[in-house]
Design a protein around this motif. Structure first.
Motif, PDB file in Angstrom:
ATOM      1  N   GLU A 243      -6.764  -1.965   3.635  1.00 63.18           N
ATOM      2  CA  GLU A 243      -6.010  -0.847   2.975  1.00 63.18           C
ATOM      3  C   GLU A 243      -6.434  -0.227   1.604  1.00 63.18           C
ATOM      4  O   GLU A 243      -6.483   0.775   1.537  1.00 63.18           O
ATOM      5  N   ARG A 244      -7.415  -1.179   1.101  1.00 60.74           N
ATOM      6  CA  ARG A 244      -7.872  -0.719  -0.203  1.00 60.74           C
ATOM      7  C   ARG A 244      -8.538   0.681  -0.205  1.00 60.74           C
ATOM      8  O   ARG A 244      -8.500   1.600  -0.989  1.00 60.74           O
TER       9      ARG A 244
ATOM     10  N   MET B 153      -3.908  -2.269  -6.976  1.00 62.54           N
ATOM     11  CA  MET B 153      -4.919  -2.112  -5.629  1.00 62.54           C
ATOM     12  C   MET B 153      -5.456  -3.446  -5.392  1.00 62.54           C
ATOM     13  O   MET B 153      -5.961  -3.851  -4.312  1.00 62.54           O
ATOM     14  N   GLY B 154      -5.775  -4.406  -6.580  1.00 58.37           N
ATOM     15  CA  GLY B 154      -6.345  -5.668  -6.358  1.00 58.37           C
ATOM     16  C   GLY B 154      -5.561  -6.654  -5.297  1.00 58.37           C
ATOM     17  O   GLY B 154      -6.177  -7.501  -4.862  1.00 58.37           O
ATOM     18  N   LYS B 155      -4.259  -6.317  -5.138  1.00 66.04           N
ATOM     19  CA  LYS B 155      -3.490  -7.134  -4.310  1.00 66.04           C
ATOM     20  C   LYS B 155      -3.577  -6.852  -2.745  1.00 66.04           C
ATOM     21  O   LYS B 155      -3.178  -7.247  -2.133  1.00 66.04           O
ATOM     22  N   LEU B 156      -4.139  -5.429  -2.534  1.00 66.39           N
ATOM     23  CA  LEU B 156      -4.064  -5.059  -1.341  1.00 66.39           C
ATOM     24  C   LEU B 156      -5.445  -5.638  -0.334  1.00 66.39           C
ATOM     25  O   LEU B 156      -6.389  -6.414  -0.916  1.00 66.39           O
ATOM     26  N   SER B 157      -5.290  -5.619   0.839  1.00 64.26           N
ATOM     27  CA  SER B 157      -6.173  -6.043   1.952  1.00 64.26           C
ATOM     28  C   SER B 157      -7.395  -5.238   1.945  1.00 64.26           C
ATOM     29  O   SER B 157      -7.301  -3.949   1.514  1.00 64.26           O
ATOM     30  N   THR B 158      -8.401  -5.799   2.388  1.00 61.13           N
ATOM     31  CA  THR B 158      -9.673  -4.893   2.271  1.00 61.13           C
ATOM     32  C   THR B 158      -9.609  -3.806   3.203  1.00 61.13           C
ATOM     33  O   THR B 158     -10.381  -2.739   2.877  1.00 61.13           O
TER      34      THR B 158
ATOM     35  N   ALA C  51       0.869  -1.205   0.136  1.00 60.85           N
ATOM     36  CA  ALA C  51       0.139  -0.045   0.219  1.00 60.85           C
ATOM     37  C   ALA C  51       0.949   1.084   0.069  1.00 60.85           C
ATOM     38  O   ALA C  51       0.640   2.211  -0.682  1.00 60.85           O
TER      39      ALA C  51
ATOM     40  N   LEU D 201      -3.964   2.071 -10.208  1.00 54.49           N
ATOM     41  CA  LEU D 201      -5.065   1.184  -9.699  1.00 54.49           C
ATOM     42  C   LEU D 201      -4.969  -0.191  -9.856  1.00 54.49           C
ATOM     43  O   LEU D 201      -5.551  -0.814  -9.229  1.00 54.49           O
TER      44      LEU D 201
ATOM     45  N   GLY E  37      -7.685   3.865  -2.257  1.00 54.40           N
ATOM     46  CA  GLY E  37      -8.709   4.297  -3.230  1.00 54.40           C
ATOM     47  C   GLY E  37      -8.926   5.787  -3.190  1.00 54.40           C
ATOM     48  O   GLY E  37      -9.070   6.536  -4.132  1.00 54.40           O
TER      49      GLY E  37
END
Ligand code: DAH
Length: 332
Positions: free
Chosen positions: A58-59, A51-56, A3, A48, A63
């Protein structure tokens, strides 16, 4: 990518993009930059995608950062677009500035030739006396120029009006009197016309003669016209043309198409100068056009326009009128 890596990338992206936008020189370049940073395959989209690999938890944070960057870039693009558009308008205005205090482009103004202004002045007077303007053509037939005007082929008066003959029996009219016939053929009395135009004669050119010159014809036909009306009309015309000072004389004369006939002279530079011929329309002329000479009488006159121009403008030689010498013509 973590992140914090993404957040750093977003911050870098924002910085480079805003710097690039600030240096864009025109709207095309600005559009390129918009596509480069904010387009579907642009740099922001690429970030962006990470971002798919970030934890919920962090996202949303990343974002929100991404959204801030997007908005900042949009604001920056919009500001730059406004500035560039304003600059373009300002440049256009500057290039189209009109100095209303500069002097205009002078174009020399033409003027009427003294012959035409003389004709206009003569016509104006006759219009005031109830005449309308009529015209005929300069190429005529023997009939309209001579025969219908009571001048048959063997008539001695033809000698004075020798002219230029054209193939096919036509000729150049020697006087505007031909318009009398043409007009009467088409109109019933009462009539009152003034007909200006160019006429031709096989004349020797001198200070008062030319092979091409101008006349103004008048013709008035109705019941009860007499020589008094003719005289009154001519005298009134000359009075309006020259004022009362000019001496005028009616002299008995002869024309085949009038009876009685007269010539009118004006006193000019110590001599009598003939300026017009006139008379009561000969009954034969009225008959030739189908008018009843028992019922109608008429008078007619032919004015030499050049002679009037000479008297009016104190010219010594009519040849000056045809020379197109601007030093002469500019005086009128
Ligand atoms: N047509 C004559 C000429 O050119 C001038 C003239 C005389 C005209 C008498 C007329 C007229 O109308 O009645 O010499």
């Amino acid at each position: 990518m973590s992140a914090s890596d993404l957040e750093r990338e977003l911050a870098d992206l924002k910085q480079t993009a805003i710097a690039a936008i600030a240096t864009a020189a025109d709207l095309d370049r600005l559009e390129q930059l918009r596509v480069q940073f904010l387009g579907k395959k642009g740099q922001l989209s690429q970030v962006l995608r990470g971002m798919g690999k970030l934890s919920t938890d962090e996202r949303p944070r990343v974002g929100a950062r991404a959204n801030d960057v997007k908005q900042a870039l949009q604001t920056s693009l919009e500001g730059a677009r406004n500035n560039l558009e304003a600059a373009a308008i300002a440049a256009q205005l500057a290039s189209e500035t009109l100095d209303v205090t500069l002097p205009g482009v002078g174009r020399p103004l033409g003027r009427k030739h003294p012959l035409n202004s003389t004709i206009d002045r003569m016509i104006e007077i006759f219009i005031g006396l109830g005449y309308t303007v009529a015209e005929g053509s300069e190429i005529e037939t023997d009939y309209y120029n001579f025969e219908a005007l009571n001048t048959p082929p063997d008539h001695p008066a033809r000698d004075m009006q020798d002219t230029f003959y054209l193939p096919g029996g036509k000729l150049l009219r020697t006087h505007t009197s031909s318009v009398q016939i043409r007009y009467m053929e088409r109109h019933a009395p009462p009539i009152r016309i003034a007909a200006p135009g160019r006429v031709y004669r096989r004349d020797t050119v001198d200070a008062t003669h030319s092979a091409v010159f101008h006349q103004l014809e008048i013709l008035s036909v109705e019941e009860g016209l007499s020589f008094t009306d003719l005289r009154g009309t001519i005298v009134e015309f000359l009075r309006q043309m020259f004022g009362t000072e000019l001496e005028v004389r009616f002299r008995a004369s002869y024309f085949p198409f009038t009876e009685p006939s007269a010539e009118v002279d004006v006193r000019w530079q110590g001599k009598w100068l003939e300026v017009l011929g006139c008379g009561m329309v000969d009954p034969n002329v009225l008959k030739a056009v189908g008018y009843d000479p028992e019922r109608y009488t008429g008078f007619a006159a032919g004015f030499g326009v050049e002679r009037f121009a000479m008297v009016l403008h104190r010219m010594d030689d009519i040849r000056r009128l045809y020379a197109s010498d601007l030093r002469f013509l500019r005086q009128f």
